[in-house]
Design a protein around this motif. Structure first.
Motif, PDB file in Angstrom:
ATOM      1  N   ALA A  91     -12.890   8.968   0.301  1.00 48.37           N
ATOM      2  CA  ALA A  91     -11.814   8.091   0.780  1.00 48.37           C
ATOM      3  C   ALA A  91     -12.230   7.348   2.034  1.00 48.37           C
ATOM      4  CB  ALA A  91     -10.544   8.913   1.036  1.00 48.37           C
TER       5      ALA A  91
ATOM      6  N   ASN B 287       0.804  -1.216   0.000  1.00 45.00           N
ATOM      7  CA  ASN B 287       0.000   0.000   0.000  1.00 45.00           C
ATOM      8  C   ASN B 287       0.839   1.269   0.000  1.00 45.00           C
ATOM      9  OD1 ASN B 287      -2.461  -1.334  -0.019  1.00 45.00           O
ATOM     10  ND2 ASN B 287      -2.611  -1.410   2.204  1.00 45.00           N
TER      11      ASN B 287
ATOM     12  N   VAL C 150      -4.189   8.823   1.200  1.00 46.30           N
ATOM     13  CA  VAL C 150      -3.942   7.379   1.159  1.00 46.30           C
ATOM     14  C   VAL C 150      -3.981   6.799   2.572  1.00 46.30           C
ATOM     15  CG1 VAL C 150      -2.282   5.592   0.521  1.00 46.30           C
ATOM     16  CG2 VAL C 150      -2.580   7.592  -0.951  1.00 46.30           C
TER      17      VAL C 150
ATOM     18  N   SER D 266      -2.422  14.726  -0.514  1.00 45.17           N
ATOM     19  CA  SER D 266      -2.679  13.511  -1.294  1.00 45.17           C
ATOM     20  C   SER D 266      -2.068  12.292  -0.623  1.00 45.17           C
ATOM     21  CB  SER D 266      -2.129  13.663  -2.719  1.00 45.17           C
ATOM     22  OG  SER D 266      -0.711  13.690  -2.726  1.00 45.17           O
TER      23      SER D 266
ATOM     24  N   VAL E  90      -8.096   2.626  -5.392  1.00 45.46           N
ATOM     25  CA  VAL E  90      -6.912   2.462  -4.555  1.00 45.46           C
ATOM     26  C   VAL E  90      -5.677   3.002  -5.266  1.00 45.46           C
ATOM     27  CG1 VAL E  90      -5.394   0.777  -3.440  1.00 45.46           C
ATOM     28  CG2 VAL E  90      -7.873   0.483  -3.326  1.00 45.46           C
TER      29      VAL E  90
ATOM     30  N   ALA F 190      -5.045   9.173  -5.025  1.00 45.16           N
ATOM     31  CA  ALA F 190      -4.107  10.268  -4.754  1.00 45.16           C
ATOM     32  C   ALA F 190      -3.891  11.125  -5.993  1.00 45.16           C
ATOM     33  CB  ALA F 190      -2.777   9.699  -4.261  1.00 45.16           C
TER      34      ALA F 190
ATOM     35  N   ASN G  13      -6.644   4.022   4.061  1.00 45.77           N
ATOM     36  CA  ASN G  13      -6.238   2.772   4.703  1.00 45.77           C
ATOM     37  C   ASN G  13      -6.703   2.703   6.151  1.00 45.77           C
ATOM     38  OD1 ASN G  13      -4.696   1.271   2.657  1.00 45.77           O
ATOM     39  ND2 ASN G  13      -3.322   3.012   2.696  1.00 45.77           N
TER      40      ASN G  13
END
Length: 458
Positions: free
Chosen positions: A363, A72, A308, A304, A286, A290, A312
Motif C-alpha cells: 500500500a 476516495n 486505505v 482495512s 485502489v 481493502a 492515500n
C-alpha cells in the motif's frame, strides 16, 4: 495524421523538440490578425508564479480535496450500505452508487471543459458546489435505494465533475514551466481528502449521537466551507469572453470540426489509448486493496480502513514529488516511468502480499508510485494542446477514462467470481492490474515518440 507533414517546435515542458501538426501551427496564428497582435499573443505566456497563480492553486487544492478526495471514501459507504439501510440489496447493485460517482466525475469532462473555455471557472465552481453539497444533504435524508442512488450517485457526482475539471484546467493556464509542480501541489488535496473523509465518516457513523445522517451533513458543511475559499481564490488568468468564439474555432470550418480535432490527431489518440489501459492497472488496486486485505491477508475490518488511509497518505508524497520531478526530468518521462514501476510493484509485491505486513508495504509503495498518474493526468494533454482548447482537451481525456472508471469494479468482480478459489481469484486480479499498467505505460511511451524525435524519447 502523417508525421511527414509535422513541423518541429520547442516544447519547454521537457526542453526537447516535439512535433506539431501543420494544422495546429496554422491554428496558432489567425490570418486576420496583424503581426503586432500575433507577437503580443505569443509574449502573453503564463506567469508561473505570483499571488494570483498561487491563490488559484489554493482554490484548486480545495476542489481536489472535495472531489477526488471525497471519491476516495466511497469504500466506507459500500460497506455501510450493505450492512445498514440497503441490506436487502446485493453488493453489485449497491456498487452502482460509488461507481456512478467515479463515472460522472470523468464522463462530463468534455462538456465541463468546453464550458470552462467559454465562461471560466467561477460559474462552474458555483454550480458544482451547490450540486455536491445538496446531493449529500439529500443523501442524509434518504431511506430507499433510488434515493441514495439519485442523491449521492447522480446529483453529488455531477457536482464533483464541475469542481475538479475547472480546477485542473485553471492551473494549466497559470503555469507552464512549473505546471507539474503546481498540479502536484493541487492533487495532494485529493490524497489528504482520501485520508480525512474515510476515517471521519466511519467514526461519525459509529457514534450514536451523530450516525449516518449527521455524518453526511457534517461532511457537506466541511465541503461547503472549503468551496467558499475556492470560489474567492480560483480565478481565470484572463477574463472569459462568452460572446466571442475562440480563434481556434474561428479558423476551423465549423465548431463540430474543432471539437473533433483531438480525435483526428494520431499521437493524441494513442496517448488516450495508453491512459485508458493504464487506468485499469492503477485503479484496480485502489478499488480492491481493502477487500483483498480482508479476504486474503486476513486483516481486521478496522485495519482495512486504515490501509486505505495509508495508501492515500503515501500517494500524497508521490503526487507532490512527481509534480516537482516532472518539471526537471519531463512530464512524459516521469508519467511513463511511474506507470511502469506501478505495474512492476503490482506483480512483484502485491502477488505475495498474503499477510498484513506485506499488504501494508505494498500500500505504501504503490500509493507513492501511482500518485504520478493523478498528478500528471492533465499535464500531458495540456503540454500538447493549443491554449484556447486546454479545458476541452483535458475534458476529452476525462471522458475516455470514464469507461474504465465505470467498468473496472465489475471486471474485477467477474475475475474473482470466475476463479476456482479465493487465492486464484486474487492472483488473477493482481496479474490483470500489473499487466495493464505495463501495457498502458508502453502505449503512452509510443505516443511520446510520435510527438518527439525518436532519439529524444528520453
Amino acid at each position: 495524421m502523417s508525421l511527414e507533414n509535422a513541423a518541429p517546435t520547442t516544447d519547454s515542458d521537457t526542453e526537447k523538440e516535439v512535433f506539431q501538426t501543420a494544422d495546429e501551427s496554422q491554428l496558432s496564428r489567425v490570418p486576420d490578425k496583424s503581426d503586432n497582435e500575433v507577437q503580443l499573443q505569443a509574449d502573453d505566456s503564463p506567469p508561473d508564479g505570483g499571488t494570483g497563480a498561487w491563490l488559484a492553486v489554493l482554490g484548486a487544492w480545495c476542489c481536489s480535496f472535495n472531489s477526488f478526495g471525497w471519491m476516495n471514501s466511497v469504500g466506507v459507504f459500500q460497506s455501510y450500505y450493505e450492512f445498514g439501510p440497503l441490506r436487502d440489496y446485493d453488493s453489485s447493485t449497491i456498487s452502482w452508487i460509488p461507481s456512478l460517482e467515479i463515472f460522472f466525475l470523468f464522463f462530463l469532462g468534455p462538456a465541463v471543459g468546453f464550458l470552462f473555455d467559454k465562461y471560466g471557472p467561477t460559474p462552474l465552481i458555483l454550480v458544482g458546489t451547490f450540486l455536491h453539497v445538496f446531493g449529500l444533504m439529500m443523501a442524509s435524508l434518504a431511506t430507499e435505494y433510488y434515493q441514495f442512488l439519485l442523491a449521492q450517485g447522480v446529483c453529488s457526482a455531477i457536482g464533483l465533475s464541475f469542481l475538479y475539471s475547472p480546477a485542473i484546467s485553471t492551473i494549466a493556464t497559470w503555469f507552464h514551466k512549473k505546471r507539474g509542480l503546481a498540479m502536484g501541489v493541487m492533487v495532494t488535496g485529493s490524497s489528504l481528502g482520501g485520508v480525512v473523509f474515510p476515517i471521519m465518516i466511519e467514526r461519525l457513523i459509529e457514534n450514536p449521537s451523530t450516525g449516518y445522517p449527521w455524518a453526511m451533513r457534517i461532511a457537506a458543511f466541511l465541503i461547503l466551507a472549503l468551496q467558499i475559499v475556492a470560489i474567492f481564490t480560483l480565478r481565470a488568468r484572463k477574463a472569459p469572453a462568452p460572446k466571442k468564439t475562440p480563434a481556434v474555432i474561428q479558423a476551423a470550418p465549423s465548431r463540430a470540426v474543432a471539437l473533433a480535432a483531438p480525435f483526428k490527431e494520431f499521437p493524441f489518440v494513442v496517448m488516450l489509448l495508453g491512459m485508458f489501459i493504464l487506468m485499469y492497472g492503477i485503479f484496480i488496486p485502489v478499488n480492491y486493496i481493502a477487500l483483498q486485505a480482508l479476504e486474503q491477508a486476513h486483516v481486521s475490518e478496522s485495519m482495512s480502513l486504515y490501509l486505505v488511509a495509508i495508501f492515500n497518505g503515501a500517494s500524497l508524497f508521490g503526487r507532490l514529488g512527481s509534480g516537482w520531478w516532472s518539471d526537471l526530468a519531463g512530464r512524459w518521462n516521469v508519467f511513463i516511468i511511474a506507470g511502469a514501476a506501478s505495474g512492476i510493484v503490482e506483480l512483484a509485491l502485491w502477488i505475495p502480499a498474503t499477510y498484513q505486513s506485506a499488504t501494508i508495504g505494498f500500500a505504501v509503495t504503490f500509493g507513492f508510485l501511482s500518485g504520478a498518474f493523478v498528478s500528471l493526468l492533465a499535464a500531458l494533454p495540456a503540454s500538447v494542446s493549443p491554449l484556447p482548447q486546454i479545458g476541452y482537451r483535458i475534458g476529452v481525456v476525462m471522458l475516455v477514462l470514464s469507461l474504465p472508471a465505470l467498468t473496472m469494479a465489475p471486471i474485477g468482480g467477474r475475475i474473482l467470481q470466475g476463479a476456482s478459489s479465493v487465492d486464484d481469484g486474487w492472483l488473477h486480479v493482481k496479474i490483470f492490474g500489473g499487466v495493464m499498467s505495463l501495457v498502458g505505460s508502453a502505449v503512452v511511451l509510443y505516443a511520446k515518440t510520435l510527438y518527439s524525435k525518436l532519439w529524444a524519447a528520453f
